[in-house]
Design an enzyme around this catalytic site. Structure first.
Site, PDB file in Angstrom:
ATOM      1  N   TYR A 139     -66.170  19.970   4.021  1.00  0.00           N
ATOM      2  CA  TYR A 139     -64.565  18.747   4.760  1.00  0.00           C
ATOM      3  C   TYR A 139     -64.250  18.407   5.832  1.00  0.00           C
ATOM      4  O   TYR A 139     -64.022  16.726   5.866  1.00  0.00           O
ATOM      5  CB  TYR A 139     -63.663  19.181   4.131  1.00  0.00           C
ATOM      6  CG  TYR A 139     -63.787  19.743   2.194  1.00  0.00           C
ATOM      7  CD1 TYR A 139     -64.603  19.227   1.517  1.00  0.00           C
ATOM      8  CD2 TYR A 139     -62.767  20.807   1.828  1.00  0.00           C
ATOM      9  CE1 TYR A 139     -64.766  19.807   0.189  1.00  0.00           C
ATOM     10  CE2 TYR A 139     -63.321  21.250   1.332  1.00  0.00           C
ATOM     11  CZ  TYR A 139     -64.174  20.484  -0.791  1.00  0.00           C
ATOM     12  OH  TYR A 139     -64.176  21.078  -1.266  1.00  0.00           O
TER      13      TYR A 139
HETATM   14  N1  NAP Z   1     -67.119  22.321  -5.253  1.00  0.00           N
HETATM   15  C1  NAP Z   1     -65.624  22.356  -5.324  1.00  0.00           C
HETATM   16  O1  NAP Z   1     -66.086  23.579  -3.837  1.00  0.00           O
HETATM   17  C2  NAP Z   1     -65.064  21.617  -5.402  1.00  0.00           C
HETATM   18  C3  NAP Z   1     -65.261  20.164  -5.792  1.00  0.00           C
HETATM   19  C4  NAP Z   1     -63.810  19.129  -5.728  1.00  0.00           C
HETATM   20  C5  NAP Z   1     -62.398  19.237  -5.225  1.00  0.00           C
HETATM   21  N2  NAP Z   1     -62.866  20.623  -4.464  1.00  0.00           N
HETATM   22  C6  NAP Z   1     -61.651  21.010  -3.901  1.00  0.00           C
HETATM   23  O2  NAP Z   1     -60.414  20.458  -4.946  1.00  0.00           O
HETATM   24  C7  NAP Z   1     -58.756  19.884  -4.037  1.00  0.00           C
HETATM   25  C8  NAP Z   1     -58.657  18.530  -4.640  1.00  0.00           C
HETATM   26  O3  NAP Z   1     -59.532  18.059  -5.790  1.00  0.00           O
HETATM   27  P1  NAP Z   1     -59.596  16.833  -6.729  1.00  0.00           P
HETATM   28  O4  NAP Z   1     -60.511  16.999  -6.517  1.00  0.00           O
HETATM   29  O5  NAP Z   1     -59.635  17.349  -7.669  1.00  0.00           O
HETATM   30  O6  NAP Z   1     -58.718  16.014  -6.288  1.00  0.00           O
HETATM   31  P2  NAP Z   1     -58.742  14.573  -4.709  1.00  0.00           P
HETATM   32  O7  NAP Z   1     -60.294  14.083  -4.338  1.00  0.00           O
HETATM   33  O8  NAP Z   1     -57.714  15.163  -3.709  1.00  0.00           O
HETATM   34  O9  NAP Z   1     -58.147  13.606  -6.032  1.00  0.00           O
HETATM   35  C9  NAP Z   1     -57.544  13.388  -6.101  1.00  0.00           C
HETATM   36  C10 NAP Z   1     -57.560  11.274  -5.099  1.00  0.00           C
HETATM   37  O10 NAP Z   1     -55.660  10.762  -6.255  1.00  0.00           O
HETATM   38  C11 NAP Z   1     -55.197  10.046  -5.367  1.00  0.00           C
HETATM   39  N3  NAP Z   1     -53.805  10.582  -5.475  1.00  0.00           N
HETATM   40  C12 NAP Z   1     -53.101  12.011  -5.604  1.00  0.00           C
HETATM   41  N4  NAP Z   1     -52.333  12.054  -5.573  1.00  0.00           N
HETATM   42  C13 NAP Z   1     -52.158  10.893  -6.582  1.00  0.00           C
HETATM   43  C14 NAP Z   1     -50.600  10.261  -6.692  1.00  0.00           C
HETATM   44  N5  NAP Z   1     -49.411  11.308  -7.025  1.00  0.00           N
HETATM   45  N6  NAP Z   1     -50.658   9.394  -7.150  1.00  0.00           N
HETATM   46  C15 NAP Z   1     -51.741   8.347  -6.761  1.00  0.00           C
HETATM   47  N7  NAP Z   1     -53.212   8.388  -6.675  1.00  0.00           N
HETATM   48  C16 NAP Z   1     -53.154   9.941  -5.588  1.00  0.00           C
HETATM   49  C17 NAP Z   1     -55.583  10.606  -3.774  1.00  0.00           C
HETATM   50  O11 NAP Z   1     -55.396   9.652  -3.421  1.00  0.00           O
HETATM   51  P3  NAP Z   1     -54.536   9.833  -1.854  1.00  0.00           P
HETATM   52  O12 NAP Z   1     -56.108  10.350  -0.687  1.00  0.00           O
HETATM   53  O13 NAP Z   1     -53.787   8.599  -1.422  1.00  0.00           O
HETATM   54  O14 NAP Z   1     -53.393  10.941  -1.829  1.00  0.00           O
HETATM   55  C18 NAP Z   1     -57.069  10.982  -3.719  1.00  0.00           C
HETATM   56  O15 NAP Z   1     -58.148   9.973  -3.519  1.00  0.00           O
HETATM   57  C19 NAP Z   1     -59.992  19.617  -3.272  1.00  0.00           C
HETATM   58  O16 NAP Z   1     -59.585  19.133  -2.035  1.00  0.00           O
HETATM   59  C20 NAP Z   1     -61.392  20.601  -2.945  1.00  0.00           C
HETATM   60  O17 NAP Z   1     -60.262  21.634  -1.990  1.00  0.00           O
HETATM   61  C21 NAP Z   1     -63.397  22.163  -4.181  1.00  0.00           C
END
Ligand code: NAP
Length: 326
Positions: free
Chosen positions: A58
């Site tokens: 990341y």
């Molecule tokens: N294989 C793996 O190990 C793996 C894979 C995926 C994810 N992860 C982990 O999981 C975490 C979360 O990932 P994710 O994929 O679930 O989430 P994410 O990719 O962080 O997605 C959240 C998205 O939604 C938007 N968002 C968040 N809150 C919002 C709101 N209240 N209103 C409108 N848009 C909103 C964010 O935009 P903004 O940036 O504008 O807030 C972002 O683009 C990652 O950071 C990482 O730590 C791990």
């Protein structure tokens, strides 16, 4: 904030964990400055978040380390991951150990709470278990990290084949799993096992792009309806999940998405990405609200409970789900 115990690690962790990766990367993903990212981390701490998930891939380990420098080390739970190269079946144990050492340096800490192998595919699992884990556990003995974890590669393993094996192997104390309103199969495939073996769970993909990017949900509904996987009425609606938003129910689809995963039995920590202070606050607010009304949960199960692999992709890809158990 609400706190829970992360499986058999015994760590007391906030139910909301700040994800430092995903598309947000604390705002760095959309061009924001490092000071902004540090502000997001400090705001999360102020709201009671004590678990932070990052990864070598990341590029946020250093900024997380800088933000946490002023915080007593035992107040936070730092989770990070080996680089994707280490997840490759041809990687060496030595490269896993070298990555661990690099992460310690980047984070500026003496130990990592949960060190995870990142995005392990089912085909890479034997190598992870037999070659990488023994070498890493020797480093654990030296105090470099406290608990070993593993994350799945959700888009390439939507049936959770890797994690269902890993739960039984006794080595991994934490598993990172994908689960959301339209990809619910961890309920049957994963959570009974994580609960049985007391493997702590970090939930990813609660919102991702499908529920946050304008137009994504409607496009996905059209693809699913064309494949006869959801009723046509959902594809025709400008607000297909609008039925979740009502008095006594969710305040928005994103609110519903976080509350849906938060109250699923077997989910310990919900990781949420936020590159924006308003998102940070509303997401934590959602995660602290009660579960969705039973009638809405029932409708989500009825409409989408049989879909697998929906909404796990990167924004430019299109990947509709397919049917199982029907
Ligand atoms: N294989 C793996 O190990 C793996 C894979 C995926 C994810 N992860 C982990 O999981 C975490 C979360 O990932 P994710 O994929 O679930 O989430 P994410 O990719 O962080 O997605 C959240 C998205 O939604 C938007 N968002 C968040 N809150 C919002 C709101 N209240 N209103 C409108 N848009 C909103 C964010 O935009 P903004 O940036 O504008 O807030 C972002 O683009 C990652 O950071 C990482 O730590 C791990």
């Amino acid at each position: 904030m609400d706190y829970t115990t992360l499986g058999r690690t015994g760590l007391e962790v906030s139910v909301a964990g700040l994800g430092c990766g995903g598309f947000s990367r604390l705002g760095l993903g959309t061009g924001k400055h490092e000071d902004h990212a540090i502000g997001i981390i400090h705001a999360a701490l102020d709201l009671g978040v004590n678990l932070f998930d990052t990864a070598a891939a990341y590029g946020t380990e250093a900024v997380l380390g800088r933000a946490l420098r002023t915080v007593p080390r035992d107040r936070v739970v730092i989770c990070t991951k080996a680089p994707f190269g280490v997840s490759n079946p041809n990687s060496t144990a030595a490269s896993a150990v070298a990555s661990l050492d690099r992460s310690l340096k980047e984070l500026g800490t003496d130990y990592i709470d949960v060190y995870q192998l990142h995005g392990i595919a089912p085909t890479a699992y034997d190598h992870a278990l037999n070659e990488l884990a023994p070498a890493l556990l020797r480093e654990k003995e030296k105090g470099k990290f406290r608990h070993l974890g593993i994350s799945e590669t959700a888009p390439h393993d939507p049936e959770h084949r890797m994690v269902t094996r890993a739960c039984r192997d006794g080595v991994w104390e934490v598993a990172m799993v994908g689960f959301h309103m339209m990809h619910q199969n961890a309920r049957q495939n994963v959570f009974p096992l994580t609960r049985q073996y007391r493997v702590g769970t970090l939930l990813m993909f609660a919102v991702r792009n499908i529920f946050s990017q304008p137009g994504r949900l409607q496009r996905t509904m059209r693809e699913l309806a064309a494949a006869a996987l959801v009723p046509q009425a959902l594809a025709d609606s400008p607000d297909p999940l609008g039925f979740l938003v009502h008095e006594g129910g969710a305040s928005s689809v994103i609110d519903a998405a976080y509350r849906f995963v938060r109250h699923e039995p077997g989910v310990d920590v919900v990781l949420f990405g936020a590159g924006d202070h308003e998102h940070l606050k509303t997401n934590i607010g959602s995660l602290l609200k009660p579960r969705l009304p039973e009638s809405d949960r029932g409708k989500l199960a009825e409409l989408f409970g049989y879909l697998v692999g929906v909404g796990l992709d990167a924004p430019h890809l299109s990947r509709a789900g397919r049917v199982v158990n029907r």
